[in-house]
Design a protein around this motif. Structure first.
Motif, PDB file in Angstrom:
ATOM      1  N   ILE A  16     -17.081  13.245  -6.022  1.00 13.72           N
ATOM      2  CA  ILE A  16     -15.958  12.382  -6.425  1.00 13.72           C
ATOM      3  C   ILE A  16     -14.835  12.527  -5.418  1.00 13.72           C
ATOM      4  O   ILE A  16     -14.249  11.593  -4.962  1.00 13.72           O
ATOM      5  N   GLU A  20      -3.120  10.353   2.459  1.00 12.53           N
ATOM      6  CA  GLU A  20      -4.019   9.749   1.476  1.00 12.53           C
ATOM      7  C   GLU A  20      -3.401   8.452   0.957  1.00 12.53           C
ATOM      8  O   GLU A  20      -2.194   8.380   0.746  1.00 12.53           O
ATOM      9  N   VAL A  21      -4.244   7.441   0.749  1.00 17.57           N
ATOM     10  CA  VAL A  21      -3.786   6.199   0.130  1.00 17.57           C
ATOM     11  C   VAL A  21      -3.768   6.410  -1.381  1.00 17.57           C
ATOM     12  O   VAL A  21      -4.776   6.808  -1.972  1.00 17.57           O
ATOM     13  N   CYS A  57      -1.593   7.978 -10.150  1.00 18.55           N
ATOM     14  CA  CYS A  57      -2.351   7.115 -11.049  1.00 18.55           C
ATOM     15  C   CYS A  57      -2.000   7.394 -12.512  1.00 18.55           C
ATOM     16  O   CYS A  57      -1.829   8.550 -12.909  1.00 18.55           O
ATOM     17  N   HIS A  58      -1.948   6.322 -13.294  1.00 15.64           N
ATOM     18  CA  HIS A  58      -1.648   6.483 -14.717  1.00 15.64           C
ATOM     19  C   HIS A  58      -2.777   7.221 -15.438  1.00 15.64           C
ATOM     20  O   HIS A  58      -2.601   7.688 -16.562  1.00 15.64           O
ATOM     21  N   GLU A  59      -3.928   7.346 -14.774  1.00 12.81           N
ATOM     22  CA  GLU A  59      -5.041   8.110 -15.359  1.00 12.81           C
ATOM     23  C   GLU A  59      -4.884   9.614 -15.103  1.00 12.81           C
ATOM     24  O   GLU A  59      -5.723  10.402 -15.520  1.00 12.81           O
ATOM     25  N   ARG A  67     -12.647   6.395  -7.555  1.00  9.59           N
ATOM     26  CA  ARG A  67     -14.026   5.964  -7.827  1.00  9.59           C
ATOM     27  C   ARG A  67     -14.670   5.418  -6.560  1.00  9.59           C
ATOM     28  O   ARG A  67     -14.064   4.598  -5.858  1.00  9.59           O
ATOM     29  N   LYS A  68     -15.886   5.829  -6.316  1.00  6.74           N
ATOM     30  CA  LYS A  68     -16.600   5.405  -5.112  1.00  6.74           C
ATOM     31  C   LYS A  68     -17.675   4.392  -5.484  1.00  6.74           C
ATOM     32  O   LYS A  68     -18.390   4.594  -6.477  1.00  6.74           O
ATOM     33  N   ILE A  78       0.872  -1.178   0.000  1.00  6.87           N
ATOM     34  CA  ILE A  78       0.000   0.000   0.000  1.00  6.87           C
ATOM     35  C   ILE A  78       0.908   1.227   0.000  1.00  6.87           C
ATOM     36  O   ILE A  78       1.814   1.323   0.830  1.00  6.87           O
ATOM     37  N   GLN A 128       1.150   5.164   0.646  1.00 12.01           N
ATOM     38  CA  GLN A 128       0.431   6.259   1.314  1.00 12.01           C
ATOM     39  C   GLN A 128       1.272   7.529   1.228  1.00 12.01           C
ATOM     40  O   GLN A 128       2.485   7.493   1.473  1.00 12.01           O
ATOM     41  N   ARG A 154       2.352  -8.134 -12.687  1.00 10.57           N
ATOM     42  CA  ARG A 154       1.856  -9.476 -12.954  1.00 10.57           C
ATOM     43  C   ARG A 154       1.438  -9.623 -14.414  1.00 10.57           C
ATOM     44  O   ARG A 154       1.526 -10.697 -14.988  1.00 10.57           O
ATOM     45  N   CYS A 179      -5.067   6.509  -7.101  1.00 11.57           N
ATOM     46  CA  CYS A 179      -5.762   5.531  -7.957  1.00 11.57           C
ATOM     47  C   CYS A 179      -7.190   5.270  -7.466  1.00 11.57           C
ATOM     48  O   CYS A 179      -7.995   4.697  -8.197  1.00 11.57           O
ATOM     49  N   PHE A 180      -7.489   5.699  -6.230  1.00  5.19           N
ATOM     50  CA  PHE A 180      -8.807   5.409  -5.645  1.00  5.19           C
ATOM     51  C   PHE A 180      -9.751   6.589  -5.839  1.00  5.19           C
ATOM     52  O   PHE A 180     -10.182   7.220  -4.874  1.00  5.19           O
ATOM     53  N   LEU A 196      -2.201   0.597  -4.639  1.00  5.45           N
ATOM     54  CA  LEU A 196      -1.680  -0.679  -4.153  1.00  5.45           C
ATOM     55  C   LEU A 196      -1.050  -1.388  -5.340  1.00  5.45           C
ATOM     56  O   LEU A 196      -1.640  -1.446  -6.424  1.00  5.45           O
ATOM     57  N   TYR A 235       2.162  -4.688  -6.278  1.00  2.00           N
ATOM     58  CA  TYR A 235       2.787  -5.885  -5.704  1.00  2.00           C
ATOM     59  C   TYR A 235       4.298  -5.848  -5.879  1.00  2.00           C
ATOM     60  O   TYR A 235       4.810  -5.389  -6.909  1.00  2.00           O
TER      61      TYR A 235
END
Lengths: 136, 136
Positions: A136, A26-27, A93-95, A103-104, A18, A20, A52, A100-101, A30, A32
């Motif tokens: 948002i 703010e997170v 985020c790549h967006e 969206r709710k 994770i 932060q 992956r 990256c979070f 996530l 690997y």
């Protein structure tokens, strides 16, 4: 040399990390790590992960420049999850969003309610967009 | 009814869920949900997870009373990780600590330095313990 022998990688040799924001808490995301990614993170001071899908190591920000400078690494009571506090350069985020979070769950329902309200009350588009941004 | 069809459960039917304290933004724990756990979380307003070791659903706090009341659920850009903002009753960790992430990689070196300092400067045990607590 920091000891990482207590970290329990899963059956695929991975541990979730994770990320932060150390400044805001703010997170951000996530991803690997395998053992090599964790070792490279410790050696370089910036985050490295194992993809992956691409089946290779990657450094966060290697193409975008949006690197994460590691400040502290915590591990949980099972030693099977990492929590990395980092300074984020640019967007995580790549967006292009900060986290990256963005969206709710159930968020579309709330957005729909706002859009419906605009039809009922005749709000301007900019007002609705401002409220949507708040949601948002 | 909140739509969860966009959530991508992994090959074991699980999605990692990061639990974050809505009041402090501290990351408390990471656990895994299957579809049923997520649906029960949405239906009850408290967190349910799937235990990979016990092979069953469990409600956080079902024995300890240390439940997590869900405030918001976010999902990431890949829709394969959840971020749950919750109110934590009591301690999140079964070890009694506020967060499961109470251990720092390389942290033992810092604790050792404090213990060594106590030998040099003749600090009381309680002072050292207080400093250790600060480090942890």
């Amino acid at each position: 040399m920091i000891d990482i022998t207590m970290i329990r990688f899963n059956e695929q040799g991975l541990v979730p990390a994770i990320i932060q924001d150390v400044a805001t808490n703010e997170v951000l995301m996530l991803a690997y790590m395998n053992q090599e990614a964790l070792e490279k993170t410790l050696a370089t001071g910036v985050t490295w992960f194992y993809s992956r899908s691409r089946n290779r190591l990657w450094q966060k920000g290697e193409t975008s420049g949006h690197i994460q400078t590691v400040k502290d690494i915590y591990y949980d009571c099972d030693a099977d999850t990492l929590l990395i506090k980092a300074e984020q350069t640019g967007a995580a985020c790549h967006e292009g969003t900060y986290s990256c979070f963005s969206r709710k769950l159930g968020g579309t329902a709330e957005m729909k309610a706002l859009v419906d309200a605009s039809k009922v009350y005749g709000q301007s588009v900019s007002t609705v967009l401002h409220e949507l941004y708040g949601v948002i």
